[in-house]
Design an enzyme around this catalytic site. Sequence first.
Site, PDB file in Angstrom:
ATOM      1  N   ARG A 114       4.956  15.776   2.277  1.00  0.00           N
ATOM      2  CA  ARG A 114       6.229  15.126   1.775  1.00  0.00           C
ATOM      3  C   ARG A 114       6.214  14.028   0.616  1.00  0.00           C
ATOM      4  O   ARG A 114       6.796  14.215  -0.339  1.00  0.00           O
ATOM      5  CB  ARG A 114       6.987  14.252   2.846  1.00  0.00           C
ATOM      6  CG  ARG A 114       7.761  15.135   4.075  1.00  0.00           C
ATOM      7  CD  ARG A 114       8.334  14.260   5.090  1.00  0.00           C
ATOM      8  NE  ARG A 114       7.213  13.805   5.864  1.00  0.00           N
ATOM      9  CZ  ARG A 114       6.675  14.413   6.960  1.00  0.00           C
ATOM     10  NH1 ARG A 114       7.441  15.307   7.722  1.00  0.00           N
ATOM     11  NH2 ARG A 114       5.835  13.631   7.690  1.00  0.00           N
ATOM     12  N   ASP A 134      -5.002  20.048  -0.396  1.00  0.00           N
ATOM     13  CA  ASP A 134      -4.468  19.762   0.870  1.00  0.00           C
ATOM     14  C   ASP A 134      -4.941  21.128   1.617  1.00  0.00           C
ATOM     15  O   ASP A 134      -4.269  22.181   1.554  1.00  0.00           O
ATOM     16  CB  ASP A 134      -3.117  19.774   0.795  1.00  0.00           C
ATOM     17  CG  ASP A 134      -2.204  19.225   2.304  1.00  0.00           C
ATOM     18  OD1 ASP A 134      -2.995  19.625   3.214  1.00  0.00           O
ATOM     19  OD2 ASP A 134      -1.519  18.644   2.295  1.00  0.00           O
ATOM     20  N   ALA A 193      -1.351   4.475  -1.419  1.00  0.00           N
ATOM     21  CA  ALA A 193      -0.417   3.929  -0.383  1.00  0.00           C
ATOM     22  C   ALA A 193      -0.321   4.755   0.710  1.00  0.00           C
ATOM     23  O   ALA A 193       0.636   5.099   1.169  1.00  0.00           O
ATOM     24  CB  ALA A 193       1.054   4.209  -1.355  1.00  0.00           C
ATOM     25  N   ALA A 194      -1.484   5.273   1.010  1.00  0.00           N
ATOM     26  CA  ALA A 194      -1.551   6.128   2.296  1.00  0.00           C
ATOM     27  C   ALA A 194      -1.643   5.021   3.646  1.00  0.00           C
ATOM     28  O   ALA A 194      -0.839   4.607   4.161  1.00  0.00           O
ATOM     29  CB  ALA A 194      -2.529   7.035   2.151  1.00  0.00           C
ATOM     30  N   ARG A 195      -3.090   4.896   3.805  1.00  0.00           N
ATOM     31  CA  ARG A 195      -3.700   3.885   4.736  1.00  0.00           C
ATOM     32  C   ARG A 195      -4.898   3.481   4.639  1.00  0.00           C
ATOM     33  O   ARG A 195      -5.799   4.081   4.013  1.00  0.00           O
ATOM     34  CB  ARG A 195      -3.767   4.843   6.243  1.00  0.00           C
ATOM     35  CG  ARG A 195      -2.732   5.071   7.016  1.00  0.00           C
ATOM     36  CD  ARG A 195      -2.043   3.854   7.645  1.00  0.00           C
ATOM     37  NE  ARG A 195      -0.854   4.017   8.419  1.00  0.00           N
ATOM     38  CZ  ARG A 195       0.333   4.074   7.925  1.00  0.00           C
ATOM     39  NH1 ARG A 195       0.554   3.940   6.743  1.00  0.00           N
ATOM     40  NH2 ARG A 195       1.359   4.380   8.758  1.00  0.00           N
ATOM     41  N   ASP A 219      -1.998  -0.420  -1.846  1.00  0.00           N
ATOM     42  CA  ASP A 219      -0.789  -0.870  -1.047  1.00  0.00           C
ATOM     43  C   ASP A 219      -1.269  -1.171   0.476  1.00  0.00           C
ATOM     44  O   ASP A 219      -0.744  -1.699   1.134  1.00  0.00           O
ATOM     45  CB  ASP A 219       0.398  -0.028  -0.887  1.00  0.00           C
ATOM     46  CG  ASP A 219       1.552  -0.282  -0.125  1.00  0.00           C
ATOM     47  OD1 ASP A 219       1.961  -1.579  -0.257  1.00  0.00           O
ATOM     48  OD2 ASP A 219       1.999   0.529   0.405  1.00  0.00           O
ATOM     49  N   GLU A 224      -5.334  -5.603   7.590  1.00  0.00           N
ATOM     50  CA  GLU A 224      -4.109  -6.053   6.995  1.00  0.00           C
ATOM     51  C   GLU A 224      -3.570  -7.509   7.734  1.00  0.00           C
ATOM     52  O   GLU A 224      -3.440  -7.211   9.239  1.00  0.00           O
ATOM     53  CB  GLU A 224      -3.329  -5.073   6.866  1.00  0.00           C
ATOM     54  CG  GLU A 224      -3.537  -4.098   6.005  1.00  0.00           C
ATOM     55  CD  GLU A 224      -2.388  -2.988   5.758  1.00  0.00           C
ATOM     56  OE1 GLU A 224      -1.201  -2.963   6.544  1.00  0.00           O
ATOM     57  OE2 GLU A 224      -2.646  -1.927   5.092  1.00  0.00           O
ATOM     58  N   HIS A 242       1.208  -3.687   1.512  1.00  0.00           N
ATOM     59  CA  HIS A 242       1.685  -2.746   2.457  1.00  0.00           C
ATOM     60  C   HIS A 242       3.427  -2.713   2.415  1.00  0.00           C
ATOM     61  O   HIS A 242       3.852  -2.657   3.445  1.00  0.00           O
ATOM     62  CB  HIS A 242       1.186  -2.814   3.829  1.00  0.00           C
ATOM     63  CG  HIS A 242       1.443  -1.396   4.740  1.00  0.00           C
ATOM     64  ND1 HIS A 242       0.449  -0.955   5.479  1.00  0.00           N
ATOM     65  CD2 HIS A 242       2.148  -0.620   4.534  1.00  0.00           C
ATOM     66  CE1 HIS A 242       0.714   0.232   5.985  1.00  0.00           C
ATOM     67  NE2 HIS A 242       1.585   0.590   5.230  1.00  0.00           N
ATOM     68  N   ILE A 243       3.888  -2.486   1.157  1.00  0.00           N
ATOM     69  CA  ILE A 243       5.076  -2.436   0.834  1.00  0.00           C
ATOM     70  C   ILE A 243       5.799  -1.068   0.606  1.00  0.00           C
ATOM     71  O   ILE A 243       6.875  -1.007   0.337  1.00  0.00           O
ATOM     72  CB  ILE A 243       5.645  -3.440  -0.235  1.00  0.00           C
ATOM     73  CG1 ILE A 243       5.052  -3.036  -1.524  1.00  0.00           C
ATOM     74  CG2 ILE A 243       5.466  -5.057  -0.057  1.00  0.00           C
ATOM     75  CD1 ILE A 243       5.510  -4.014  -2.677  1.00  0.00           C
ATOM     76  N   ALA A 245       6.841   1.363   2.394  1.00  0.00           N
ATOM     77  CA  ALA A 245       8.475   1.454   2.713  1.00  0.00           C
ATOM     78  C   ALA A 245       9.154   0.362   3.025  1.00  0.00           C
ATOM     79  O   ALA A 245      10.496   0.893   3.384  1.00  0.00           O
ATOM     80  CB  ALA A 245       7.988   2.069   4.542  1.00  0.00           C
TER      81      ALA A 245
END
Length: 276
Positions: A114, A134, A193-195, A219, A224, A242-243, A245
């Site tokens: 997504r 992927d 900005a995944a993990r 991110d 963290e 980690h912004i 979302a």
Amino acid sequence: LKVVGEYDAMIVRGRTKVTQAVFEAGKKLKVVGRAGVGVDNIDLNAAKAAGVTVVNSPTATTLAVAELTLALMLSVVREIPRGDAGMKAGQWLKKEMEGTELWRKTLGVIGFGRIGAAVATRAAAFDMDIIGYDPLIPAEEIQKRGGKPVALDELLAQADIITLHIPLDAGSKNLLNADSFAKMKDGVIIVCAARGGVIDEDALLAALDSGKVAGAGLDVFVAEPPGVTPLVAHPKVVCVPHIGAQTKEAQIRAADDIASEVLAALKGEPLRWKVA
Ligand code: NAD
């Protein structure tokens, strides 16, 4: 652990760890809802063993994370935080600041789900050439979502900017490591900005210090909050807490989605986003 025994349902975000001990104490627990997408904070095996349903709200934050990814990319290539910090300190760094454009650069998207697809759509508006890796979805699907499917090594060798949009699991831990950095173009830019954990942070720091990596937009971090680590303090790194979302729209969407999904689970209705 003291109060969970009273509840039929529990809704968490990313930081609360729903461990085996929580499932053991949650005698009445029927469903755990994760407001957001990543469920790496929930012990899914323990949930299954306890017969507890786990649901998430995976589509609510897609656009917010995709937009932040573009923001990080632009911040790195144009050094926006440096220019801003200079201005606030009374400096006019115009001569020192010569950025690069996104135009016709090759963007390597690792994980074409997504968020990866939403990033590709937006990057296409900047006339970027998009390649995607992927292994879990068909090549035609990557193509339909706007990317040219390639193997990981091809992506590493060809991309000017690499962005990751994969979950953190055993197969993706340290996916970008010292070996992968060695395969990349000199001056590559990394955005994540995944993990935290999908990139080996020590290897990234070494690659930034050697100049192999020209800049990074981050991110997410292994720990963290990470504190002022050498990576956070690095002049070539733009980082945010980690912004991904954290937009008004995404938070409302996530709350709506998870509330209705948890209610559906309690009523035994069909579920849209059952994880376990
Ligand atoms: P998604 O499931 O739609 O897409 C993930 C894609 O990654 C899938 O297509 C999957 O096939 C692929 N994939 C899995 N393992 C892979 C691997 N080892 N190599 C390459 N591809 C792999 O999920 P999404 O909604 O696009 O979200 C992606 C990730 O973004 C989440 O798992 C989460 O960790 C992260 N996320 C971060 C924030 C934030 O605040 N920064 C917010 C939401 C999600």
